[in-house]
Design a protein around this motif. Structure first.
Motif, PDB file in Angstrom:
ATOM      1  N   PRO A 106       0.808  -1.227   0.000  1.00  0.00           N
ATOM      2  CA  PRO A 106       0.000   0.000   0.000  1.00  0.00           C
ATOM      3  C   PRO A 106       0.842   1.278   0.000  1.00  0.00           C
ATOM      4  CG  PRO A 106      -0.834  -1.568   1.617  1.00  0.00           C
ATOM      5  CD  PRO A 106       0.447  -2.137   1.095  1.00  0.00           C
ATOM      6  N   ILE A 107       1.987   1.258   0.657  1.00  0.00           N
ATOM      7  CA  ILE A 107       2.809   2.477   0.696  1.00  0.00           C
ATOM      8  C   ILE A 107       3.362   2.792  -0.687  1.00  0.00           C
ATOM      9  CG2 ILE A 107       4.990   3.413   1.575  1.00  0.00           C
ATOM     10  CD1 ILE A 107       4.325   2.296   4.278  1.00  0.00           C
ATOM     11  N   ALA A 113       0.571   7.023  -6.473  1.00  0.00           N
ATOM     12  CA  ALA A 113      -0.690   7.745  -6.673  1.00  0.00           C
ATOM     13  C   ALA A 113      -0.482   9.237  -6.422  1.00  0.00           C
ATOM     14  CB  ALA A 113      -1.767   7.188  -5.747  1.00  0.00           C
ATOM     15  N   ILE A 114       0.223   9.565  -5.338  1.00  0.00           N
ATOM     16  CA  ILE A 114       0.442  10.972  -4.990  1.00  0.00           C
ATOM     17  C   ILE A 114       1.308  11.665  -6.029  1.00  0.00           C
ATOM     18  CG2 ILE A 114       1.718  12.445  -3.389  1.00  0.00           C
ATOM     19  CD1 ILE A 114       0.719  10.634  -1.176  1.00  0.00           C
ATOM     20  N   LEU A 115       2.428  11.053  -6.375  1.00  0.00           N
ATOM     21  CA  LEU A 115       3.355  11.709  -7.297  1.00  0.00           C
ATOM     22  C   LEU A 115       2.806  11.718  -8.718  1.00  0.00           C
ATOM     23  CD1 LEU A 115       6.707  10.406  -5.819  1.00  0.00           C
ATOM     24  CD2 LEU A 115       5.738  12.697  -5.615  1.00  0.00           C
ATOM     25  N   GLY A 116       1.917  10.750  -9.031  1.00  0.00           N
ATOM     26  CA  GLY A 116       1.302  10.727 -10.357  1.00  0.00           C
ATOM     27  C   GLY A 116       0.264  11.823 -10.523  1.00  0.00           C
ATOM     28  N   VAL A 437       6.137  16.613   1.110  1.00  0.00           N
ATOM     29  CA  VAL A 437       7.417  15.919   0.895  1.00  0.00           C
ATOM     30  C   VAL A 437       7.165  14.414   0.854  1.00  0.00           C
ATOM     31  CG1 VAL A 437       9.700  15.426   1.856  1.00  0.00           C
ATOM     32  CG2 VAL A 437       8.727  17.724   2.052  1.00  0.00           C
ATOM     33  N   VAL A 438       7.701  13.745  -0.161  1.00  0.00           N
ATOM     34  CA  VAL A 438       7.504  12.293  -0.268  1.00  0.00           C
ATOM     35  C   VAL A 438       8.845  11.586  -0.123  1.00  0.00           C
ATOM     36  CG1 VAL A 438       6.455  10.426  -1.569  1.00  0.00           C
ATOM     37  CG2 VAL A 438       5.597  12.750  -1.852  1.00  0.00           C
ATOM     38  N   ILE A 439       8.917  10.654   0.838  1.00  0.00           N
ATOM     39  CA  ILE A 439      10.126   9.848   1.057  1.00  0.00           C
ATOM     40  C   ILE A 439       9.738   8.371   1.000  1.00  0.00           C
ATOM     41  CG2 ILE A 439      11.282  11.542   2.528  1.00  0.00           C
ATOM     42  CD1 ILE A 439      10.134   9.153   4.717  1.00  0.00           C
TER      43      ILE A 439
ATOM     44  N   VAL B 342     -10.647  -1.837 -12.164  1.00  0.00           N
ATOM     45  CA  VAL B 342      -9.836  -2.796 -12.912  1.00  0.00           C
ATOM     46  C   VAL B 342      -8.602  -2.105 -13.486  1.00  0.00           C
ATOM     47  CG1 VAL B 342      -9.784  -4.313 -14.927  1.00  0.00           C
ATOM     48  CG2 VAL B 342     -11.820  -4.231 -13.476  1.00  0.00           C
ATOM     49  N   ILE B 343      -8.812  -0.927 -14.028  1.00  0.00           N
ATOM     50  CA  ILE B 343      -7.693  -0.185 -14.616  1.00  0.00           C
ATOM     51  C   ILE B 343      -6.645   0.140 -13.550  1.00  0.00           C
ATOM     52  CG2 ILE B 343      -7.072   2.014 -15.746  1.00  0.00           C
ATOM     53  CD1 ILE B 343      -8.439  -0.098 -17.583  1.00  0.00           C
ATOM     54  N   GLN B 344      -7.087   0.487 -12.342  1.00  0.00           N
ATOM     55  CA  GLN B 344      -6.132   0.756 -11.259  1.00  0.00           C
ATOM     56  C   GLN B 344      -5.320  -0.486 -10.926  1.00  0.00           C
ATOM     57  OE1 GLN B 344      -6.631   4.081 -11.758  1.00  0.00           O
ATOM     58  NE2 GLN B 344      -5.571   3.994  -9.785  1.00  0.00           N
ATOM     59  N   ARG B 345      -6.007  -1.603 -10.846  1.00  0.00           N
ATOM     60  CA  ARG B 345      -5.335  -2.866 -10.534  1.00  0.00           C
ATOM     61  C   ARG B 345      -4.306  -3.220 -11.614  1.00  0.00           C
ATOM     62  NH1 ARG B 345      -2.552  -7.070  -8.978  1.00  0.00           N
ATOM     63  NH2 ARG B 345      -3.662  -8.983  -8.492  1.00  0.00           N
ATOM     64  N   LEU B 346      -4.708  -3.037 -12.868  1.00  0.00           N
ATOM     65  CA  LEU B 346      -3.816  -3.414 -13.967  1.00  0.00           C
ATOM     66  C   LEU B 346      -2.661  -2.419 -14.108  1.00  0.00           C
ATOM     67  CD1 LEU B 346      -6.421  -4.692 -16.603  1.00  0.00           C
ATOM     68  CD2 LEU B 346      -5.123  -5.999 -14.905  1.00  0.00           C
ATOM     69  N   THR B 347      -2.891  -1.182 -13.705  1.00  0.00           N
ATOM     70  CA  THR B 347      -1.805  -0.196 -13.688  1.00  0.00           C
ATOM     71  C   THR B 347      -0.734  -0.624 -12.692  1.00  0.00           C
ATOM     72  OG1 THR B 347      -3.306   1.598 -14.298  1.00  0.00           O
ATOM     73  CG2 THR B 347      -1.242   2.228 -13.243  1.00  0.00           C
TER      74      THR B 347
END
Lengths: 483, 483
Positions: A106-107, A113-116, A437-439, B342-347
């Motif tokens: 999850p991390i 997800a955040i940086l995207g 800030v992302v580490i 589904v798209i999130q999972r496949l990403t």
């Protein structure tokens, strides 16, 4: 019932319960007309609120899988002869939870997800270069030389022949490795190279050794593929090869994954003596070695570090590298150099995964690698990286004082830090994100506690000091000082 | 001993025997000091020459795994305390035979090996465009507009946002599909899309249905992933959806893979009535549908065929397509459109496979798809394909007369032919190669006998007639007339 919903999961509890019963119905455990457990009883068994069970059963009813019959309970319908007025959409959540490939932790998913979605964060997390370190002029020159009048169909699946020739030349001049186009496979970065090696050469139950900490540690593919993984601790001069002997004797490991030069995340380099011993062990027990070498050209010293593969007289090392950390990660150009039979096997696997690499990035990479300008770029890159590292270290000393410990690496792009005291990793991570800030939390890369990885190659020079200041703020929060 | 060497394999028998015993020793079946079977006895058991066994044992001795002790036999050594004077290189043949991913079948491998090394063959085998069908000017225009001053780091793993917007627009205008950038994943062609779906959404033991014949039939990934595959026979108006109901009832299939428009290899298109029924069945039983649509824009009719996904109101279809068959297969630009979860999972799965697609081809594809010139190109493409098809048919009638049967497709790039009489497929295939013509034997794509697939999009117009003439010659040979 032994099953319980996972309360730490991101998935809502009601959906976990619904999916669980849908699975059981699929498996025939609740034939048409049979009753599901009463709401009250199930709530008690699963230790959840009754309203959660109600929501779960309502969800199953909305799928047409159960009927709520007043005064009677919740009854499985006969889906085979279901009358068709209600619909049963494919349960995508269930599909997404299946899948041979495990999800990233999850991390890691959160970081991407955040940086995207928000580029304004100060990025100490992703292993790539900042815009000022890319060889823009060189790339533009290579790009403008490409003609679309050449053949636009599938490239050779092993990789464009011109590029493979250029890689062979580059390996000879820059990495001390003798190879030829036929013993090289072009891959989508080192990521795909490692995937191909795992999916193409190993089978469920095989034992492999990976470094602790390491990038491999963060990769779910080892477990997706059913491999038994054993850890090699990384010391100041790399992995102690005797660990491999002992793992072989106990677990018959078949392959060892190593990043011997400017190791990610510790920055350490394996000593010449240990490398020699490692190769001896490899050919004594017939254990294959995978050398992942993204960083050997990023060192600040006078001479580049020699690769393990350059010492490999017997062909027991598969050498993996890429342009990602020295030219452009977006090009996705990596490669494997190894024995011809292995390369043929992995080429067949690559055909199955993606039918070969995209053409234009290969043509550009071929020009880059054979350009006389590449060395100029590498010199500038090393100076730029060293500058970022020094700034990062200076800010860390200012902000953290003696509460932080790290070894100063002589190459690579990462700093592996140990933070003093009792602090909660997730709190530090999340609080830093709140501050922009992302580490990378250490637990995603290894088993040691109280560690974080700071990647200094990606961040803009001007953002280093403010970024580290905010990180220190998040650290104080995670220690409990600011709450 | 139940095991026997596979005499039809390309691997030498002695190596198979050596590998077999090495495996047994690894498994502890022959501890140090124990005797392997005598050469004479083993030769009899395995039904091979004694000299083959001698070679196998010599090979094991060269690896240091056994010692040949005169007057005593062949003895397993203690590899743990092996004195280190002889070397035991990793047994790469053994690694290459392991691997989660099964290999492609030998014929497919042979086709790629031949066409990868010798461009002079007349290529009726690979599904791609001939150089005269590529939109070279359009590609050059898009290419020259790309600036290397833009960010050269990793692209968004789901795909460049501009490209995903362009794909969403293209799906709306050209395929009748409502979607958005967030419900699209950019992939390395349809090949990777199908891989991601299998590795990301299915688990060992799951049942899926594939068409017979079909491209999926040739893909080893279904079996690599431990799926149970069931076959749907393809009729003149596509697959009969009632077959799916019956498979669901008996085998609880979870997913159906279809190529409804200008089907590869038969060229057939699923009727509107069958599509509607198919979607009803999907949402009645909750079975996911994968629509592979490489060809819907290649039709010779007035209006393009509508996609199955355009009729999908409930989100039960994952839509897969690409630029490979209409622009350039070398770009490796494909995509999946489907439910967001589904798209999130496949990403996440794609991150693990290759860390996202290469940047420059994505930027070029975004320009191509939003260019007003694309429709002009598609018109020219359809005319060009139709011309090649007509030439191919005309040559087939001349050379084969009434010994060949096929349905004339109204789009796509393949012709599925049945050849009369008793002929050996491998002889036809190999003899055609000897004459410089490569075709796809029917057995790689389906279970019907006496079929070949002729792909007419790749071959140069001037090579069609000579190619078919040579094919007819190979056919006569395979029938036994010319021997």
């Amino acid at each position: 019932m032994n099953w319980k919903p996972d309360k730490s999961s991101h998935d809502p509890i009601y959906l976990q319960i619904a999916d669980h019963f849908e699975g059981k119905m699929r498996d025939g455990e609740y034939p048409s007309g049979s009753c599901l457990p009463s709401e009250r009883k199930l709530a008690a068994t699963l230790d959840v609120n009754r309203s959660t069970v109600v929501t779960a059963y309502d969800h199953l009813a909305s799928l047409g899988l159960v009927a709520r019959v007043k005064g009677f309970g919740t009854v499985a319908t006969d889906r085979q002869t279901f009358d068709g007025t209600a619909k049963r959409i494919p349960n995508w959540e269930q599909y997404a939870k299946s899948g041979f490939l495990h999800r990233n932790d999850p991390i890691t998913r959160h970081i991407h997800a955040i940086l995207g979605s928000d580029q304004s964060n100060i990025n100490f997390a992703i292993g790539e270069l900042s815009p000022d370190l890319f060889p823009v002029a060189l790339m533009q020159q290579a790009h403008s030389r490409i003609e679309m009048s050449q053949y636009l169909g599938y490239e050779h699946i092993q990789g464009n022949i011109g590029l493979r020739d250029s890689i062979a030349g580059h390996l000879r001049t820059h990495r001390g490795i003798a190879s030829s186009a036929s013993s090289i496979l072009v891959t989508s970065g080192a990521q795909q190279a490692i995937q191909l090696i795992i999916q193409g050469l190993l089978k469920p139950g095989d034992g492999v050794a990976i470094e602790d900490p390491s990038y491999c540690f963060s990769m779910p593919i080892f477990h997706s593929a059913g491999l038994r993984t054993y850890r090699l601790s990384v010391e100041q001069d790399g992995v102690d090869p005797e660990q491999i002997v002992s793992l072989y004797k106990r677990h018959r490991i078949k392959m060892v994954f190593l990043n011997p030069i400017y190791h990610n995340p510790t920055g350490t380099t394996m000593s010449a003596e240990r490398r020699k011993r490692l190769l001896d062990i490899s050919t004594k027990f017939g254990i294959a070695i995978v050398e992942d070498d993204p960083y050997s050209l990023t060192g600040f010293g006078q001479a580049p570090e020699g690769t393990l593969k350059s010492m490999d007289r017997d062909g027991s090392v598969l050498y993996v590298s890429s342009l990602s950390k020295i030219v452009s990660s977006g090009l996705r150009i990596g490669w494997i150099a190894g024995p011809h039979s292995v390369i043929q096997r992995l080429t067949d696997a690559k055909q199955q995964l993606d039918f070969g690499h995209s053409n234009i990035p290969q043509w550009i990479a071929a020009q880059l690698l054979s350009s006389g300008e590449l060395d100029n770029h590498l010199r500038k890159l090393r100076t730029g990286l060293q500058h970022k590292l020094e700034q990062t270290i200076s800010s860390l000393r200012t902000e953290f004082g003696d509460r932080i410990k790290f070894r100063v690496p002589s190459g690579g792009i990462h700093l592996w830090c140990e933070l003093d005291g009792e602090w909660d990793e997730l709190q530090l991570f999340n609080q830093a994100i709140d501050l922009g800030v992302v580490i990378t939390p250490g637990s995603t890369l290894g088993s040691h506690r109280n560690r974080i990885r700071l990647t200094y190659s990606r961040v803009d020079d001007r953002e280093i000091a403010p970024g580290i200041r905010k990180l220190a703020e998040a650290y104080r929060y995670a220690l409990g000082f600011d709450r």
